[in-house]
Write a protein that holds these residues in place. Structure first.
Motif, PDB file in Angstrom:
ATOM      1  N   ARG A  64      -1.144  10.401  12.218  1.00 29.40           N
ATOM      2  CA  ARG A  64      -0.337  10.140  13.404  1.00 29.40           C
ATOM      3  C   ARG A  64       0.682   9.025  13.145  1.00 29.40           C
ATOM      4  N   VAL A  65       0.312   8.019  12.376  1.00 31.05           N
ATOM      5  CA  VAL A  65       1.245   6.933  12.063  1.00 31.05           C
ATOM      6  C   VAL A  65       2.385   7.448  11.192  1.00 31.05           C
ATOM      7  N   ASN A  66       2.074   8.182  10.130  1.00 31.29           N
ATOM      8  CA  ASN A  66       3.127   8.691   9.243  1.00 31.29           C
ATOM      9  C   ASN A  66       3.985   9.751   9.925  1.00 31.29           C
ATOM     10  N   ARG A 119       6.844  10.612  -2.101  1.00 33.54           N
ATOM     11  CA  ARG A 119       6.150   9.339  -2.265  1.00 33.54           C
ATOM     12  C   ARG A 119       7.064   8.276  -2.864  1.00 33.54           C
ATOM     13  N   LYS A 120       7.984   8.704  -3.729  1.00 31.77           N
ATOM     14  CA  LYS A 120       8.863   7.750  -4.403  1.00 31.77           C
ATOM     15  C   LYS A 120       9.880   7.118  -3.461  1.00 31.77           C
ATOM     16  N   ASP A 121      10.030   7.659  -2.249  1.00 34.29           N
ATOM     17  CA  ASP A 121      10.970   7.083  -1.287  1.00 34.29           C
ATOM     18  C   ASP A 121      10.416   5.841  -0.601  1.00 34.29           C
ATOM     19  N   GLY A 122       9.106   5.662  -0.628  1.00 31.52           N
ATOM     20  CA  GLY A 122       8.510   4.476  -0.020  1.00 31.52           C
ATOM     21  C   GLY A 122       8.539   4.470   1.493  1.00 31.52           C
ATOM     22  N   VAL A 123       8.719   5.623   2.113  1.00 31.22           N
ATOM     23  CA  VAL A 123       8.795   5.716   3.573  1.00 31.22           C
ATOM     24  C   VAL A 123       7.406   5.802   4.198  1.00 31.22           C
ATOM     25  N   LEU A 124       6.537   6.616   3.625  1.00 32.42           N
ATOM     26  CA  LEU A 124       5.206   6.850   4.192  1.00 32.42           C
ATOM     27  C   LEU A 124       4.245   5.735   3.801  1.00 32.42           C
ATOM     28  N   LEU A 125       3.350   5.387   4.709  1.00 30.06           N
ATOM     29  CA  LEU A 125       2.374   4.337   4.461  1.00 30.06           C
ATOM     30  C   LEU A 125       1.145   4.903   3.753  1.00 30.06           C
ATOM     31  N   PRO A 126       0.445   4.060   2.982  1.00 30.61           N
ATOM     32  CA  PRO A 126      -0.845   4.490   2.421  1.00 30.61           C
ATOM     33  C   PRO A 126      -1.826   4.801   3.547  1.00 30.61           C
ATOM     34  N   GLU A 127      -2.963   5.338   3.194  1.00 31.55           N
ATOM     35  CA  GLU A 127      -3.921   5.790   4.201  1.00 31.55           C
ATOM     36  C   GLU A 127      -4.631   4.640   4.899  1.00 31.55           C
ATOM     37  N   TYR A 128      -4.914   4.845   6.182  1.00 26.56           N
ATOM     38  CA  TYR A 128      -5.886   4.005   6.880  1.00 26.56           C
ATOM     39  C   TYR A 128      -7.265   4.438   6.391  1.00 26.56           C
ATOM     40  N   ARG A 129      -8.160   3.479   6.232  1.00 25.14           N
ATOM     41  CA  ARG A 129      -9.486   3.772   5.692  1.00 25.14           C
ATOM     42  C   ARG A 129     -10.447   2.680   6.131  1.00 25.14           C
ATOM     43  N   LEU A 130     -11.724   2.866   5.853  1.00 26.67           N
ATOM     44  CA  LEU A 130     -12.685   1.790   6.059  1.00 26.67           C
ATOM     45  C   LEU A 130     -12.534   0.776   4.933  1.00 26.67           C
ATOM     46  N   PRO A 131     -12.648  -0.517   5.219  1.00 19.91           N
ATOM     47  CA  PRO A 131     -12.561  -1.505   4.143  1.00 19.91           C
ATOM     48  C   PRO A 131     -13.775  -1.427   3.230  1.00 19.91           C
ATOM     49  N   THR A 132     -13.592  -1.829   1.984  1.00 22.73           N
ATOM     50  CA  THR A 132     -14.749  -1.941   1.107  1.00 22.73           C
ATOM     51  C   THR A 132     -15.562  -3.159   1.524  1.00 22.73           C
TER      52      THR A 132
END
Length: 558
Positions: free
Chosen positions: A181-183, A258-271
């Motif tokens: 939803r964020v991306n 991915r090389k455009d740097g527009v999309l954010l990495p994934e939301y996830r649970l922290p380690t």
């Protein structure tokens, strides 16, 4: 006169030198240092992102600059567990939710599922019901808690309270949904996709980040009017169409990559390491390249009450203070909550994170083991890696889950959850061919690596099929009768030779909760719980990896 001329000449020379140095420094941004070719994509050439400003902070997140710290408790151990022996670890910079995920945030997820995959249709029913929190976790055989059972999740009085009754699997699925939803919104706001498309999606036309990157023509059900429906898409098409004399050039790289740097990495649970590092907030006791002692709680000092002049005596978190004492005597000494508290009810730690002690304990990503194997790895430590790859169709395209190909798993508690939602890429385990001659990993599932197998630092059993952790193996299978109706056959494991509850399906949770004594508020404390079960005192918050530089602003003055 001569002095003035000489002075002006020196200024011109110095200024020219500065310009030359700046020019040399920035040359590589617009031109390839390998070939000297322009990287602006014109005239049919390759185009790269040359003015990237750095990763944007996603909604709800705060930046946590990474560093080294001592992971594990070094003070009280009244339980004598010995499961958190101190180890030196290094954590990369990352982002973490400012607060725990709230009921309102989770309800947005549920409403989206209900709208997109109507539970009134039999094939989608378990998608929605599998995401529902277990509100019955509030019930107690000798307590009246029906108010929370009926109201805690949905009543607006609790909308900014942390969600509970969510198991580890549900928390992970929420994280995936949040990423999409964020991306999806980022692409729309930047003009790459059609405005309002996210409100029109149904079961056959959803958005998924990995699908968009790998097979952009398959998102939104293959609707090209959406994926190329923004002004930025028109501009991108013009920029990426080779200029040929006959006008027959074919546009390339039309979609965000991915090389455009527009999309954010994934939301996830922290380690576990990230959560503990973030909870401690050690910046307040740092002096040059060392820490002055160790913090017992996320705040400074050895006590749970505030020592400052204006708020002296106020509790710094909500927790169980004693038998039958979940908040203190009503009035001045009360901590303001008997069950959970509204987010931001207490002061944040030095990283700006709220409720890293008290309120609810929180799921982290790791599979539980009594020891942290720092002898093998002391960088971004995490136990729980199961490496997968994209499933490929015979024609070479990626295989995407459709509305009619959703696979459901039946958990040990009888809940039925979707393995992947329509629009996601089908994942499969890596094989021995994928790991051939690799030195860093040899298997897909690494959850029990160095823990009783052949590569362990100690041997347990010769037979690898005889696990080190002999936990109960309950089974739930779906059975169809003659009419086609499906029922669940639950079989409890009654084997008396079981010796532990630990296996590859138990996850770590951290932090004390409203049900816990102050002992558990220490960020180094660690406990475990089955990943498919839920409680009224475990919630979660999301994290996101930092890509690029370790710091947002560079080094600060000492």
């Amino acid at each position: 006169m001569n002095v003035k001329i000489i002075f002006k000449t020196c200024l011109v020379v110095a200024f020219s030198a500065v310009l030359a140095s700046c020019s040399n420094k920035d040359d590589y941004k617009d031109n390839s240092r390998a070939t000297g070719w322009s990287l602006d994509g014109r005239e049919g050439g390759l185009k790269y992102q040359t003015d990237y400003k750095g990763q944007e902070t996603g909604p709800g997140l705060v930046f946590i600059e990474g560093g080294t710290f001592t992971m594990g408790k070094v003070q009280d151990d009244v339980m004598h567990d010995w499961n958190n022996t101190p180890t030196q670890q290094h954590v990369q910079s990352f982002y973490m939710d400012e607060t725990e995920v709230t009921n309102r945030m989770y309800l947005q997820y549920l409403d989206w599922l209900k709208y997109t995959f109507p539970p009134t249709e039999e094939k989608y029913k378990n998608i929605y019901t599998g995401a529902l929190p277990d509100t019955l976790v509030w019930r107690n055989r000798l307590g009246y808690n029906e108010t929370m059972t009926n109201n805690y999740l949905r009543h607006p009085a609790y909308q900014n309270y942390p969600v509970v009754g969510v198991n580890w699997i549900q928390a992970t699925e929420f994280s995936k949904w949040r990423t999409e939803r964020v991306n999806e919104l980022i692409l729309e706001q930047k003009g790459y996709t059609a405005r309002g498309a996210r409100f029109e999606a149904d079961a056959s036309s959803t958005f998924n980040t990995e699908t968009y990157i790998n097979a952009p023509t398959l998102v939104y059900g293959g609707n090209d009017d959406i994926t190329r429906g923004g002004k930025a898409s028109d501009r991108r098409e013009k920029e990426n169409t080779p200029r040929t004399k006959d006008g027959s050039g074919e546009a390339k790289n039309l979609y965000v990559q991915r090389k455009d740097g527009v999309l954010l990495p994934e939301y996830r649970l922290p380690t576990e390491a990230e959560w503990e590092y973030a909870a401690l907030g050690l910046s307040s006791i740092r002096e040059y390249n060392k820490y002055r002692g160790r913090k017992k709680y996320p705040w400074d000092g050895q006590y749970t009450r505030n020592g400052s002049r204006k708020t002296r005596g106020d509790q710094l978190a909500n927790f169980k203070q004693g038998d039958g004492d979940y908040g203190g005597i009503a009035g001045w000494s009360d901590d303001g909550a008997d069950i959970t508290a509204e987010i931001k009810s207490y002061q944040p730690n030095d990283f700006g994170l709220y409720d890293m002690a008290g309120n609810v304990a929180e799921w982290v990503a790791d599979v539980y083991r009594p020891i942290i194997d720092d002898e093998y790895n002391d960088f971004n430590y995490y136990r729980g890696n199961v490496y997968t790859k994209n499933a490929i169709n015979p024609d070479g395209t990626v295989k995407v889950v459709t509305a009619d190909s959703v696979v459901f798993d039946t958990l040990s508690n009888g809940s039925v959850v979707a393995r992947a939602l329509p629009g996601e890429i089908v994942k499969e385990n890596v094989t021995t061919e994928d790991t051939y001659l690799r030195t860093q990993f040899t298997e897909s599932d690494n959850r029990d690596f160095r823990d009783g197998d052949k590569q362990s630092s100690r041997y347990f059993r010769e037979d690898k099929n005889d696990p080190m952790y002999n936990s109960p193996q309950h089974s739930v299978t779906a059975v169809k009768d003659s009419t086609g109706a499906v029922s669940l056959d639950r079989q409890y494991d009654t084997n008396n030779n079981r010796t532990t509850l630990i296996d590859n399906e138990v996850r770590v949770y951290k932090g004390g909760s409203w049900r816990d004594r102050a002992y558990w508020l220490d960020p180094a404390q660690r406990r475990y719980f089955p990943q498919d079960m839920a409680t009224d005192y475990i919630g979660f918050r999301n994290a996101m990896s930092r890509v690029g530089s370790k710091s947002q602003k560079g080094k600060t003055a000492r």
